[in-house]
Scaffold this motif. Structure first.
Motif, PDB file in Angstrom:
ATOM      1  N   ASN A  70     -12.916  35.016 -84.089  1.00  0.00           N
ATOM      2  CA  ASN A  70     -13.538  36.104 -84.842  1.00  0.00           C
ATOM      3  C   ASN A  70     -14.423  36.914 -83.895  1.00  0.00           C
ATOM      4  N   ILE A  71     -13.915  38.061 -83.451  1.00  0.00           N
ATOM      5  CA  ILE A  71     -14.665  38.820 -82.448  1.00  0.00           C
ATOM      6  C   ILE A  71     -15.781  39.654 -83.080  1.00  0.00           C
ATOM      7  N   THR A  72     -15.782  39.770 -84.396  1.00  0.00           N
ATOM      8  CA  THR A  72     -16.867  40.492 -85.056  1.00  0.00           C
ATOM      9  C   THR A  72     -18.048  39.561 -85.356  1.00  0.00           C
ATOM     10  N   ASP A  73     -17.877  38.264 -85.076  1.00  0.00           N
ATOM     11  CA  ASP A  73     -18.995  37.321 -85.184  1.00  0.00           C
ATOM     12  C   ASP A  73     -19.849  37.467 -83.924  1.00  0.00           C
ATOM     13  N   LYS A  74     -21.133  37.754 -84.097  1.00  0.00           N
ATOM     14  CA  LYS A  74     -21.938  38.073 -82.914  1.00  0.00           C
ATOM     15  C   LYS A  74     -22.186  36.868 -82.012  1.00  0.00           C
ATOM     16  N   HIS A  75     -21.800  35.695 -82.436  1.00  0.00           N
ATOM     17  CA  HIS A  75     -21.945  34.515 -81.569  1.00  0.00           C
ATOM     18  C   HIS A  75     -20.747  34.329 -80.635  1.00  0.00           C
ATOM     19  N   THR A  76     -19.700  35.121 -80.853  1.00  0.00           N
ATOM     20  CA  THR A  76     -18.506  34.977 -80.002  1.00  0.00           C
ATOM     21  C   THR A  76     -18.773  35.538 -78.606  1.00  0.00           C
ATOM     22  N   ASP A  77     -18.321  34.816 -77.591  1.00  0.00           N
ATOM     23  CA  ASP A  77     -18.429  35.297 -76.210  1.00  0.00           C
ATOM     24  C   ASP A  77     -17.347  36.352 -75.985  1.00  0.00           C
ATOM     25  N   ILE A  78     -17.757  37.610 -76.087  1.00  0.00           N
ATOM     26  CA  ILE A  78     -16.783  38.684 -76.087  1.00  0.00           C
ATOM     27  C   ILE A  78     -16.103  38.845 -74.727  1.00  0.00           C
ATOM     28  N   ASN A  79     -16.785  38.441 -73.664  1.00  0.00           N
ATOM     29  CA  ASN A  79     -16.149  38.553 -72.345  1.00  0.00           C
ATOM     30  C   ASN A  79     -14.925  37.655 -72.247  1.00  0.00           C
ATOM     31  N   LYS A  80     -15.029  36.481 -72.847  1.00  0.00           N
ATOM     32  CA  LYS A  80     -13.872  35.560 -72.880  1.00  0.00           C
ATOM     33  C   LYS A  80     -12.712  36.199 -73.651  1.00  0.00           C
ATOM     34  N   VAL A  81     -13.032  36.818 -74.772  1.00  0.00           N
ATOM     35  CA  VAL A  81     -11.983  37.437 -75.590  1.00  0.00           C
ATOM     36  C   VAL A  81     -11.345  38.593 -74.831  1.00  0.00           C
ATOM     37  N   ARG A  82     -12.190  39.373 -74.159  1.00  0.00           N
ATOM     38  CA  ARG A  82     -11.681  40.550 -73.439  1.00  0.00           C
ATOM     39  C   ARG A  82     -10.701  40.192 -72.338  1.00  0.00           C
ATOM     40  N   GLU A  83     -10.876  39.001 -71.758  1.00  0.00           N
ATOM     41  CA  GLU A  83      -9.939  38.581 -70.708  1.00  0.00           C
ATOM     42  C   GLU A  83      -8.517  38.504 -71.248  1.00  0.00           C
ATOM     43  N   ASN A  84      -8.409  38.307 -72.546  1.00  0.00           N
ATOM     44  CA  ASN A  84      -7.098  38.183 -73.174  1.00  0.00           C
ATOM     45  C   ASN A  84      -6.513  39.499 -73.638  1.00  0.00           C
ATOM     46  N   ILE A  85      -7.290  40.572 -73.494  1.00  0.00           N
ATOM     47  CA  ILE A  85      -6.865  41.876 -74.007  1.00  0.00           C
ATOM     48  C   ILE A  85      -6.912  42.875 -72.865  1.00  0.00           C
ATOM     49  N   GLY A  86      -5.759  43.397 -72.484  1.00  0.00           N
ATOM     50  CA  GLY A  86      -5.729  44.435 -71.460  1.00  0.00           C
ATOM     51  C   GLY A  86      -5.828  45.793 -72.123  1.00  0.00           C
ATOM     52  N   MET A  87      -6.504  46.727 -71.449  1.00  0.00           N
ATOM     53  CA  MET A  87      -6.550  48.077 -72.024  1.00  0.00           C
ATOM     54  C   MET A  87      -6.289  49.111 -70.945  1.00  0.00           C
ATOM     55  N   VAL A  88      -5.441  50.067 -71.289  1.00  0.00           N
ATOM     56  CA  VAL A  88      -5.088  51.150 -70.376  1.00  0.00           C
ATOM     57  C   VAL A  88      -5.448  52.462 -71.064  1.00  0.00           C
ATOM     58  N   PHE A  89      -6.186  53.300 -70.336  1.00  0.00           N
ATOM     59  CA  PHE A  89      -6.716  54.538 -70.909  1.00  0.00           C
ATOM     60  C   PHE A  89      -5.940  55.735 -70.381  1.00  0.00           C
ATOM     61  N   GLN A  90      -6.189  56.860 -71.021  1.00  0.00           N
ATOM     62  CA  GLN A  90      -5.605  58.116 -70.561  1.00  0.00           C
ATOM     63  C   GLN A  90      -6.066  58.426 -69.127  1.00  0.00           C
ATOM     64  N   GLN A  91      -7.361  58.280 -68.898  1.00  0.00           N
ATOM     65  CA  GLN A  91      -7.900  58.425 -67.539  1.00  0.00           C
ATOM     66  C   GLN A  91      -7.853  57.051 -66.893  1.00  0.00           C
ATOM     67  N   PHE A  92      -7.399  56.992 -65.666  1.00  0.00           N
ATOM     68  CA  PHE A  92      -6.986  55.704 -65.114  1.00  0.00           C
ATOM     69  C   PHE A  92      -8.175  54.803 -64.775  1.00  0.00           C
ATOM     70  N   ASN A  93      -9.343  55.422 -64.489  1.00  0.00           N
ATOM     71  CA  ASN A  93     -10.554  54.640 -64.202  1.00  0.00           C
ATOM     72  C   ASN A  93     -10.385  53.654 -63.048  1.00  0.00           C
ATOM     73  N   LEU A  94      -9.677  54.073 -62.006  1.00  0.00           N
ATOM     74  CA  LEU A  94      -9.612  53.215 -60.809  1.00  0.00           C
ATOM     75  C   LEU A  94     -10.856  53.455 -59.964  1.00  0.00           C
TER      76      LEU A  94
END
Ligand code: ADP
Ligand code: MG
Length: 246
Positions: A70-94
């Protein structure tokens, strides 16, 4: 898709910016290996929706469960969750002052999920996957837009994400470079990656999407297979939008 594992569960998601209600009540389940293309007019909340999924924005209300967390639970370590989710934007942000290889391996090396040696091997594999094995030591300024976006995809894949989010990944590209980026995305689809893609590339959507989600005004107005949504749209707002883009 029935019977498959639910990998993203969104229930009554709301997001406000001050008094502006951008996401009103978004509920959706996305299944493992599913490819969802999100369409909708500018300002309908597509980017905000993706950004809520990896907590670049904090939801105002509702629940988001990703990989049973549950990522909306404020006790969740969001950095751990983010490792599992890749995101690619319109601007490449390299990072301009880092090489392609350094850009790709930054997160794994920083987060120590791999040794330096492992990360070099992985980096080369990823560069081959996006068709640029010879560019490891190049700098972003030496790359075309299409190449930059392919590096951005490789960088997202470096953490072995379970889910990839794409926010208009080809919108900033010259037309002749759109195809090479879509080709890399199609390979990810063929590999079975779970993907949520905001794009205006209707051809891509028809070809690879399992499901089209049409958003307008902070709501999911209509969803279905590409055949259902493109050939037989039901809602006037969907019909109006498709008349403009098709
Ligand atoms: P889309 O990606 O569909 O074009 P967005 O999610 O970017 O839509 O934006 C939806 C609405 O939310 C727009 O009215 C936009 O101006 C507003 N918005 C987005 N981000 C912010 C923010 N950080 N602060 C205030 N308003 C925002
Ligand atoms: Mg957007």
């Amino acid at each position: 898709m029935e019977g498959r594992k639910t990998i993203v569960h969104v229930d009554n998601l709301k997001k406000n910016f001050g008094s502006l209600e951008v996401l009103k009540e978004i509920s959706i389940d996305i299944y493992e290996g599913e490819v969802v293309v999100v369409l909708g007019p500018s300002g309908s909340g597509k980017s905000t929706f993706l950004r809520c999924l990896n907590q670049l924005e904090t939801a105002t209300g509702g629940t988001i469960i990703i990989d049973d967390v549950n990522i909306t639970d404020k006790h969740t370590d969001i950095n751990k969750v983010r490792e599992n989710i890749g995101m690619v934007f319109q601007q490449f942000n390299l990072f301009a002052h880092k090489t392609v290889a350094e850009n790709i391996m930054l997160a794994p090396v920083h987060l120590k999920t791999m040794t330096k040696e492992e990360s070099k091997v992985k980096c080369l594999q990823l560069l081959e996957r996006v068709g640029m094995p010879e560019k490891a030591e190049a700098y972003p300024s030496q790359l075309s837009g299409g190449q930059k976006q392919r590096v951005a995809i490789a960088r997202s894949l470096a953490m072995n994400p379970d889910i990839m989010l794409f926010d208009e990944p080809t919108s900033a590209l010259d037309p002749e470079m759109v195809g090479e980026v879509l080709a890399v995305m199609k390979e990810l689809v063929a590999d079975g990656m779970t993907m949520i893609v905001v794009t205006h590339e209707v051809g891509f959507a028809r070809e690879v999407a399992d499901r089209i989600v049409f958003m307008d005004g902070g709501y999911i107005v209509e969803q279905g297979t590409p055949e259902e949504v493109f050939q037989h749209p039901k809602e006037p707002r969907t019909i109006d939008f498709l008349n403009k883009v098709l």
